[in-house]
Write a protein that holds these residues in place. Structure first.
Motif, PDB file in Angstrom:
ATOM      1  N   TYR A  82       1.776  17.215  -0.322  1.00 48.83           N
ATOM      2  CA  TYR A  82       1.256  15.802  -0.525  1.00 48.83           C
ATOM      3  C   TYR A  82       0.468  15.600   0.412  1.00 48.83           C
ATOM      4  O   TYR A  82      -0.490  14.864   0.013  1.00 48.83           O
ATOM      5  N   GLU A  83       0.712  15.890   1.608  1.00 44.31           N
ATOM      6  CA  GLU A  83      -0.129  15.251   2.860  1.00 44.31           C
ATOM      7  C   GLU A  83      -1.629  15.880   2.617  1.00 44.31           C
ATOM      8  O   GLU A  83      -2.570  15.467   2.991  1.00 44.31           O
ATOM      9  N   GLU A  84      -1.464  17.555   2.236  1.00 44.60           N
ATOM     10  CA  GLU A  84      -2.742  18.127   1.994  1.00 44.60           C
ATOM     11  C   GLU A  84      -3.513  17.539   0.822  1.00 44.60           C
ATOM     12  O   GLU A  84      -4.804  17.475   0.881  1.00 44.60           O
ATOM     13  N   LYS A  85      -2.769  17.016  -0.297  1.00 43.39           N
ATOM     14  CA  LYS A  85      -3.492  16.622  -1.248  1.00 43.39           C
ATOM     15  C   LYS A  85      -3.946  15.139  -1.122  1.00 43.39           C
ATOM     16  O   LYS A  85      -5.139  14.807  -1.378  1.00 43.39           O
ATOM     17  N   ASN A  88      -6.980  15.973   0.689  1.00 45.34           N
ATOM     18  CA  ASN A  88      -8.287  16.270  -0.131  1.00 45.34           C
ATOM     19  C   ASN A  88      -8.671  15.090  -1.021  1.00 45.34           C
ATOM     20  O   ASN A  88      -9.852  15.139  -1.144  1.00 45.34           O
ATOM     21  N   ILE A  89      -7.862  14.281  -1.163  1.00 43.78           N
ATOM     22  CA  ILE A  89      -8.236  12.967  -1.992  1.00 43.78           C
ATOM     23  C   ILE A  89      -9.199  12.202  -1.334  1.00 43.78           C
ATOM     24  O   ILE A  89     -10.018  11.802  -1.878  1.00 43.78           O
ATOM     25  N   ASN A  90      -8.796  11.876   0.230  1.00 45.73           N
ATOM     26  CA  ASN A  90      -9.651  11.300   0.935  1.00 45.73           C
ATOM     27  C   ASN A  90     -11.098  11.843   1.250  1.00 45.73           C
ATOM     28  O   ASN A  90     -11.966  11.162   1.197  1.00 45.73           O
ATOM     29  N   LYS A  91     -10.861  13.380   1.179  1.00 42.08           N
ATOM     30  CA  LYS A  91     -12.068  14.044   1.482  1.00 42.08           C
ATOM     31  C   LYS A  91     -13.165  13.771   0.108  1.00 42.08           C
ATOM     32  O   LYS A  91     -14.202  13.543   0.218  1.00 42.08           O
ATOM     33  N   GLU A  92     -12.621  14.017  -0.880  1.00 45.51           N
ATOM     34  CA  GLU A  92     -13.109  13.772  -2.279  1.00 45.51           C
ATOM     35  C   GLU A  92     -13.643  12.363  -2.239  1.00 45.51           C
ATOM     36  O   GLU A  92     -14.891  12.259  -2.899  1.00 45.51           O
TER      37      GLU A  92
END
Length: 184
Positions: A82-85, A88-92
């Motif tokens: 979830y932290e990785e997601k 990734n969401i923040n990067k996106e």
């Protein structure tokens, strides 16, 4: 109760607190033998079931500990996922924001260019309009100047030419007109 105490005191030999005779030792030995026998029998009968119960309980507790460790590992993996997601969401999100900013900048530049072109076209049209207006005013001014000059010349000529000169000039103008060809 006093009677019983008196009876017991009578039964003991003199000078002794309690009687340690052969019967008492025999009773103590039998009781000790019964206790040991009871302990051996109960140990033989109950030891294996209690041992199995304790083993099962130990295994159950260990199983629960292993399950909780597995659950904790799964939870940790899920947290990491979830932290990785989220990362990734923040990067996106940042990528989308940058793309939106770039697109807005491009659209802004395009609008500026279009506005600049429209302003230049409007300026060119205004310039042409001003030049046409200037030419029209010049033409009108020329006509007014010609008319004014003609009126001034007419007045001057009228005042300076006498009747004979006037007739002579009129006749010359008529002969010039007759000699020139009419264009149709």
């Amino acid at each position: 109760m006093q009677n019983e105490m008196w009876f017991l005191a009578q039964a003991l030999p003199e000078g002794r607190v309690f009687g340690l005779d052969g019967q008492t030792l025999m009773d103590i030995g039998i009781q000790l033998f019964n206790g040991i026998l009871l302990a051996v029998i109960l140990g033989a009968i109950l030891y294996n079931p209690v041992k199995e119960f304790m083993q099962k309980r130990t295994e159950s507790i260990q199983e629960k500990l292993d399950d909780s460790d597995a659950t904790m590992l799964t939870a940790k993996n899920l947290i990491d996922e979830y932290e990785e997601k989220i990362e990734n969401i923040n990067k996106e999100r940042l990528t989308i924001l940058e793309e939106a900013r770039a697109q807005a900048q491009e659209e802004s530049d395009l609008i500026r260019q279009e506005t600049k072109l429209e302003a230049e076209e409007t300026r060119a049209r205004m310039q042409k309009s001003m030049e046409a207006e200037k030419k029209r005013i010049q033409d009108e001014s020329r006509l007014y100047i010609i008319e004014t000059a003609a009126l001034m010349a007419e007045k001057y000529v009228a005042s300076s030419i006498n009747e004979e000169d006037h007739i002579k000039l009129f006749e010359e103008a008529l002969t010039d007109l007759e000699e020139s060809k009419w264009q149709s």
